[in-house]
Design a protein around this motif. Structure first.
Motif, PDB file in Angstrom:
ATOM      1  N   ILE A   1       0.838  -1.199   0.000  1.00 45.86           N
ATOM      2  CA  ILE A   1       0.000   0.000   0.000  1.00 45.86           C
ATOM      3  C   ILE A   1       0.875   1.252   0.000  1.00 45.86           C
ATOM      4  O   ILE A   1       0.613   2.207  -0.735  1.00 45.86           O
ATOM      5  CB  ILE A   1      -0.978  -0.012   1.192  1.00 45.86           C
ATOM      6  N   CYS A   2       1.921   1.245   0.786  1.00 43.52           N
ATOM      7  CA  CYS A   2       2.839   2.399   0.793  1.00 43.52           C
ATOM      8  C   CYS A   2       3.470   2.583  -0.580  1.00 43.52           C
ATOM      9  O   CYS A   2       3.612   3.712  -1.061  1.00 43.52           O
ATOM     10  CB  CYS A   2       3.896   2.236   1.874  1.00 43.52           C
ATOM     11  N   GLU A   3       3.835   1.494  -1.205  1.00 42.26           N
ATOM     12  CA  GLU A   3       4.434   1.567  -2.543  1.00 42.26           C
ATOM     13  C   GLU A   3       3.444   2.169  -3.545  1.00 42.26           C
ATOM     14  O   GLU A   3       3.806   3.056  -4.329  1.00 42.26           O
ATOM     15  CB  GLU A   3       4.857   0.167  -2.987  1.00 42.26           C
ATOM     16  N   LEU A   4       2.207   1.715  -3.520  1.00 38.16           N
ATOM     17  CA  LEU A   4       1.188   2.274  -4.415  1.00 38.16           C
ATOM     18  C   LEU A   4       1.022   3.776  -4.193  1.00 38.16           C
ATOM     19  O   LEU A   4       0.962   4.548  -5.148  1.00 38.16           O
ATOM     20  CB  LEU A   4      -0.168   1.588  -4.178  1.00 38.16           C
ATOM     21  N   HIS A   5       0.932   4.170  -2.948  1.00 39.06           N
ATOM     22  CA  HIS A   5       0.733   5.582  -2.632  1.00 39.06           C
ATOM     23  C   HIS A   5       1.953   6.416  -2.989  1.00 39.06           C
ATOM     24  O   HIS A   5       1.812   7.578  -3.366  1.00 39.06           O
ATOM     25  CB  HIS A   5       0.376   5.746  -1.162  1.00 39.06           C
ATOM     26  N   ALA A   6       3.145   5.838  -2.885  1.00 38.21           N
ATOM     27  CA  ALA A   6       4.360   6.587  -3.216  1.00 38.21           C
ATOM     28  C   ALA A   6       4.440   6.895  -4.706  1.00 38.21           C
ATOM     29  O   ALA A   6       4.975   7.919  -5.103  1.00 38.21           O
ATOM     30  CB  ALA A   6       5.595   5.814  -2.780  1.00 38.21           C
TER      31      ALA A   6
END
Length: 189
Positions: free
Chosen positions: A97-102
Motif C-alpha cells: 500500500i505504501c508503494e502504491l501511494h508513493a
C-alpha cells in the motif's frame, strides 16, 4: 430490421481517451486531486471539450484514472488474506500500500476521499477496508500485531504517508519503504 448495429469507437476517440487517462495519471499523480480538469486537458494536448466528452465529471475521470491502482490494491489485500502466516500477510500489505501511494499522490487522495456521486468508488473502498480489517484480525490472533490496533490506525498511517508526496520521486520511493518499515515495527506487539 428491429435491431441496432453495434457501435464501434473510432480509433481517434480511443486514442484521445488513452491520452486523457495518461495525462490524468501524471497530473493527479504529481499535483493531487485538486488539479483542475483543464490541466489534464492541457497535458493531454486536447481541448477541454474533448476531455468532457469522454469524462463529464471529475469523479468519473478520477475513478477511471485510478482503476489500475484499485486493482493493484485489491490484489495486495487478496495476497495478504491468502498468506499462511497472517503477520507476514499484514506486513506485505503495508509495504504494498505504501508503494502504491508513493507512486501516485492522487491515488492516496482518491482512496481517502469520499465521492458522493461515485458510489462504486465509495463501496469499493468500504469493501477494501473490511478486508484489511480481516487481515488485521488474523494477524492479531497470532499475537504479532499489537492488540490495540484498529483499521483507523492504518488510515492514520496513510494520512501521514501522504506527507512524503512532496519529495522528488526517487527520494519518495526510498522514504516510503523506510516509512513502511517504521510503521510495521510500530504495529508489532
Amino acid at each position: 430490421m428491429t435491431g441496432y448495429l453495434p457501435r464501434t469507437v473510432r480509433a481517434d476517440a480511443r486514442d484521445n481517451r488513452a491520452r486523457i487517462l495518461d495525462a490524468a495519471r501524471t497530473v493527479f499523480g504529481e499535483e493531487g486531486l485538486s488539479a483542475p480538469m483543464r490541466a489534464v486537458a492541457r497535458h493531454a494536448d486536447l481541448a477541454p471539450a474533448t476531455l468532457y466528452r469522454h469524462f463529464p465529471t471529475k469523479q468519473a475521470l478520477i475513478a477511471q484514472t485510478f482503476a489500475e491502482q484499485r486493482r493493484a490494491c485489491h490484489a495486495a489485500v487478496r495476497d495478504a488474506l491468502a498468506q499462511s502466516d497472517p503477520w507476514y500477510g499484514f506486513q506485505g500489505l503495508i509495504e504494498q500500500i505504501c508503494e502504491l501511494h508513493a507512486h501516485s499522490r492522487g491515488f492516496g487522495d482518491a482512496f481517502m476521499t469520499a465521492f458522493p456521486d461515485s458510489m462504486d468508488f465509495t463501496a469499493d473502498r468500504e469493501r477494501t477496508v473490511r478486508a484489511v480489517a480481516e487481515v488485521a484480525r488474523r494477524a492479531q490472533e497470532t499475537g504479532e500485531l499489537r492488540p490495540g490496533f484498529i483499521v483507523d490506525d492504518l488510515i492514520l498511517m496513510l494520512t501521514a504517508h501522504q506527507g512524503l508526496q512532496h519529495a522528488p520521486r526517487p527520494a519518495r520511493l526510498r522514504d516510503s519503504r523506510r516509512f513502511a518499515a517504521y510503521v510495521i515495527d510500530a504495529f508489532r506487539s
